[in-house]
Motif scaffolding. Sequence first.
Motif, PDB file in Angstrom:
ATOM      1  N   ASN A 170      -9.899   1.231  -4.696  1.00 39.84           N
ATOM      2  CA  ASN A 170     -10.775   0.138  -5.100  1.00 39.84           C
ATOM      3  C   ASN A 170     -10.242  -0.635  -6.298  1.00 39.84           C
ATOM      4  N   LYS A 171      -9.310  -0.028  -7.033  1.00 41.43           N
ATOM      5  CA  LYS A 171      -8.831  -0.648  -8.265  1.00 41.43           C
ATOM      6  C   LYS A 171      -7.475  -1.332  -8.104  1.00 41.43           C
ATOM      7  N   LEU A 172      -6.848  -1.157  -6.938  1.00 38.30           N
ATOM      8  CA  LEU A 172      -5.486  -1.632  -6.750  1.00 38.30           C
ATOM      9  C   LEU A 172      -5.343  -2.391  -5.433  1.00 38.30           C
ATOM     10  N   LEU A 173      -4.294  -3.183  -5.336  1.00 41.88           N
ATOM     11  CA  LEU A 173      -3.980  -3.881  -4.092  1.00 41.88           C
ATOM     12  C   LEU A 173      -2.930  -3.098  -3.314  1.00 41.88           C
ATOM     13  N   GLN A 174      -3.086  -3.060  -1.994  1.00 45.72           N
ATOM     14  CA  GLN A 174      -2.143  -2.345  -1.146  1.00 45.72           C
ATOM     15  C   GLN A 174      -1.633  -3.264  -0.043  1.00 45.72           C
ATOM     16  N   GLU A 175      -0.373  -3.100   0.300  1.00 50.37           N
ATOM     17  CA  GLU A 175       0.214  -3.824   1.421  1.00 50.37           C
ATOM     18  C   GLU A 175       0.964  -2.827   2.300  1.00 50.37           C
ATOM     19  N   LYS A 176       0.540  -2.734   3.542  1.00 49.04           N
ATOM     20  CA  LYS A 176       1.210  -1.832   4.480  1.00 49.04           C
ATOM     21  C   LYS A 176       2.535  -2.435   4.926  1.00 49.04           C
ATOM     22  N   LEU A 177       3.574  -1.617   4.930  1.00 51.29           N
ATOM     23  CA  LEU A 177       4.901  -2.058   5.357  1.00 51.29           C
ATOM     24  C   LEU A 177       5.252  -1.534   6.750  1.00 51.29           C
ATOM     25  N   PHE A 178       4.971  -0.263   7.018  1.00 55.08           N
ATOM     26  CA  PHE A 178       5.205   0.314   8.345  1.00 55.08           C
ATOM     27  C   PHE A 178       4.502   1.663   8.441  1.00 55.08           C
ATOM     28  N   GLU A 179       4.429   2.208   9.649  1.00 58.56           N
ATOM     29  CA  GLU A 179       3.857   3.535   9.878  1.00 58.56           C
ATOM     30  C   GLU A 179       4.982   4.567   9.919  1.00 58.56           C
ATOM     31  N   ASP A 180       4.764   5.679   9.266  1.00 59.29           N
ATOM     32  CA  ASP A 180       5.743   6.762   9.311  1.00 59.29           C
ATOM     33  C   ASP A 180       5.064   8.017   9.847  1.00 59.29           C
ATOM     34  N   GLY A 282      -0.097  13.989   9.882  1.00 65.13           N
ATOM     35  CA  GLY A 282       0.891  13.416   8.976  1.00 65.13           C
ATOM     36  C   GLY A 282       1.260  11.965   9.184  1.00 65.13           C
ATOM     37  N   GLN A 283       0.852  11.349  10.302  1.00 68.37           N
ATOM     38  CA  GLN A 283       1.190   9.931  10.456  1.00 68.37           C
ATOM     39  C   GLN A 283       0.388   9.123   9.454  1.00 68.37           C
ATOM     40  N   SER A 284       1.061   8.245   8.728  1.00 67.40           N
ATOM     41  CA  SER A 284       0.366   7.479   7.694  1.00 67.40           C
ATOM     42  C   SER A 284       1.131   6.206   7.378  1.00 67.40           C
ATOM     43  N   PRO A 285       0.441   5.220   6.781  1.00 67.19           N
ATOM     44  CA  PRO A 285       1.100   3.963   6.432  1.00 67.19           C
ATOM     45  C   PRO A 285       1.961   4.100   5.176  1.00 67.19           C
ATOM     46  N   ILE A 286       3.133   3.503   5.228  1.00 62.14           N
ATOM     47  CA  ILE A 286       4.005   3.383   4.063  1.00 62.14           C
ATOM     48  C   ILE A 286       3.862   1.947   3.551  1.00 62.14           C
ATOM     49  N   GLY A 287       3.721   1.801   2.261  1.00 62.26           N
ATOM     50  CA  GLY A 287       3.535   0.456   1.737  1.00 62.26           C
ATOM     51  C   GLY A 287       3.730   0.387   0.247  1.00 62.26           C
ATOM     52  N   LEU A 288       3.300  -0.718  -0.330  1.00 64.82           N
ATOM     53  CA  LEU A 288       3.425  -0.889  -1.773  1.00 64.82           C
ATOM     54  C   LEU A 288       2.050  -1.100  -2.374  1.00 64.82           C
ATOM     55  N   THR A 289       1.880  -0.624  -3.596  1.00 63.19           N
ATOM     56  CA  THR A 289       0.622  -0.693  -4.328  1.00 63.19           C
ATOM     57  C   THR A 289       0.890  -1.316  -5.683  1.00 63.19           C
ATOM     58  N   TYR A 290       0.028  -2.235  -6.087  1.00 59.99           N
ATOM     59  CA  TYR A 290       0.178  -2.887  -7.390  1.00 59.99           C
ATOM     60  C   TYR A 290      -1.193  -3.328  -7.886  1.00 59.99           C
ATOM     61  N   ARG A 291      -1.269  -3.739  -9.160  1.00 60.03           N
ATOM     62  CA  ARG A 291      -2.565  -4.064  -9.743  1.00 60.03           C
ATOM     63  C   ARG A 291      -3.084  -5.411  -9.247  1.00 60.03           C
ATOM     64  N   SER A 292      -2.279  -6.430  -9.324  1.00 54.42           N
ATOM     65  CA  SER A 292      -2.655  -7.771  -8.879  1.00 54.42           C
ATOM     66  C   SER A 292      -1.405  -8.637  -8.872  1.00 54.42           C
TER      67      SER A 292
END
Length: 314
Positions: A170-180, A282-292
């Motif tokens: 809830n406090k961060l932004l996420q962007e999915k890149l791919f599924e691993d 174990g399948q899950s999204p790989i991505g990047l997380t940042y504040r804004s």
Amino acid sequence: MIAKQSRIVDRALTRLKLRQLRLLVAVGSHGNIQNAARELGISQPAATKMIQDLEIDFEVKLFTRTNRGVVPTVFGDTLIRHGKLIFAQVSSAAQELDDLNEGNSGRVIVGTLLAASTKLLPAAITTVLRERPKVAIKISEGTNEVLMPALLSGEIDLVVGRLPSHRHRNKLLQEKLFEDRVIAVVGNDHPLAHAKSLPFERIKPFGWILPPLETTLRRQVDQFFISQHQYSPPFAIESVSYLANRALLQSSDWIGLMPAEVIQQDVENGYLSVLDWDVPFGQSPIGLTYRSDNSLSPAGHAFKDALHRAVKDR
């Protein structure tokens, strides 16, 4: 309520000083006003007065006294957290100015989890440095439980790896890149290395290298073990060190659980073998997380863009 909020905001903008925030952060760290005052080079009465002034300005109690010192209230914790973020931003600005002055064209600090560290991250770094050769890049490796608080406090610009499923979202932004996906791997001399269509029953007698307790993958592993008639491995260790895990797998009959993205190169090079067992978790999204977006420097935005391009080139 709106009038009170406006009043507090006005006081914060006109009266709050960085020295007061430094004191709050120091008191929160030491749990003791006297030690915090000594760190800042002021007297204890002066430190106590500064805290009292803050409590008056914000109309809340910031610390509770105990036999061992002081403990932040929920209001104190909130102000300390924002204070840390402010100081991290000031430090980042100063570092960026220094980098520009030295001709380094900015700086970015990237947190990484195991799933992104072998292919995605190196590809992005190569792209950034090819286009911005003077950018300073720092990599910090760990689990989400370590990296996310550092991201929230501003110590890290962005985190690349498995996206957290519950906490921090809830406090961060996420962007999915791919599924691993997760696969089970062993050394080439493991008794099951060349076995076909393995049921879990044949895997049970062996030891496991497991992710740490605080990780999502470990919770999934434990739930699976429970579903298998309360299965408990004969022996197991916890490790996030890929080099140590690979050495253990090559020298013993352990079974390891690894993201497919991480293990692919070692399997292709013949260093490890994949068990012919369909891992049911174990399948899950790989991505990047940042504040804004506003929290990222130009170098941070360049790194973010390079990650997206690296995924397209996978």
